[in-house]
Scaffold this active site. Sequence first.
Site, PDB file in Angstrom:
ATOM      1  CB  SER A 137      -0.852   0.015   1.277  1.00  0.00           C
ATOM      2  OG  SER A 137      -1.502   1.256   1.452  1.00  0.00           O
ATOM      3  CE1 TYR A 150      -3.837  -2.537   5.357  1.00  0.00           C
ATOM      4  CE2 TYR A 150      -3.456  -0.213   4.884  1.00  0.00           C
ATOM      5  CZ  TYR A 150      -3.721  -1.493   4.445  1.00  0.00           C
ATOM      6  OH  TYR A 150      -3.879  -1.741   3.099  1.00  0.00           O
TER       7      TYR A 150
END
Length: 247
Positions: A137, A150
């Site tokens: 990501s 995360y």
Amino acid sequence: MQTNIEGKVALVTGSNRGIGRALVEALLERGATKVYATARNKDSLQELVENYGDRIVPLTLDVTKAEEVNATAQTAGDVQVVISNAGFAENIDIFIEDLSVARQEMEVNYWGTLNVARAFVPVLESNGGGAIINISSIAGLVNFPMFPTYSDSKAAVHSLTQGIRLIKGGSVQVVGVYPGPVDTDMAADLEMDKATPQSVAVSILNAVEAGKDEVFPDPVAEGFSGPYEAGTKTLEKQTAEMLAASS
Ligand SMILES: NC(=O)c1ccc[n+]([C@@H]2O[C@H](COP(=O)([O-])OP(=O)(O)OC[C@H]3O[C@@H](n4cnc5c(N)ncnc54)[C@H](OP(=O)(O)O)[C@@H]3O)[C@@H](O)[C@H]2O)c1
């Protein structure tokens, strides 16, 4: 190294919804002969089977269970393209809330990706090469404070992908994917422009076929690739500006 999808056998983790499902469909549309569509709950793959028939092989797979991952690598011994897509994210306040969410993010995002790489890279090598694609990501390149843990787990995926490439890049194409916001369940609470999972899936496969190692598959992610090459501080500054503008 580059990998053409046409005629290949592929496997996708977390393929019952979101980006994973879009990847399964994009692989088949591009001529993959067979896709092992894996999910924690095999019943959730029923619609894919109804739509694509025996080109889909549905398998139960929880990526946090190393033995299950190893058994799947035996079952899918003809695979040539593996996509580690399964992921988990929650928005937590690290100074107040219990950290079990953070541990689960590491379990799925880091350990799950490592389990899959350990089990499948030898299979890819024995089938003559192919590609392993890990979905990190842009939050793995710079921390997004609404998803701090995360982001940590996706930074671990980024580092793991570099490591796999350094060790195995001579025999297998090792691709890191760094999406921005994508319109799936995971990003349902994010109020910003989001790419569709279908467009992200197409960008990923284009990059794999073009021989790229790193993929920034949507407009927000593309805006990060320049600062990423320029260094972490540039990225932190750009992210702080973006977050200030969106709040
Ligand atoms: N959406 C975004 O904005 C965005 C941005 C950057 C990166 N990503 C990454 O893209 C990937 C796909 O995310 P998404 O947006 O499509 O999210 P999503 O819609 O929430 O889907 C997540 C998928 O991961 C699966 N999963 C979760 N834990 C698992 C486990 N232990 N074993 C196997 N599968 C598991 C889920 O299965 P169940 O249905 O069983 O829960 C589901 O299929 C993730 O790695 C995510 O971190 C997403």
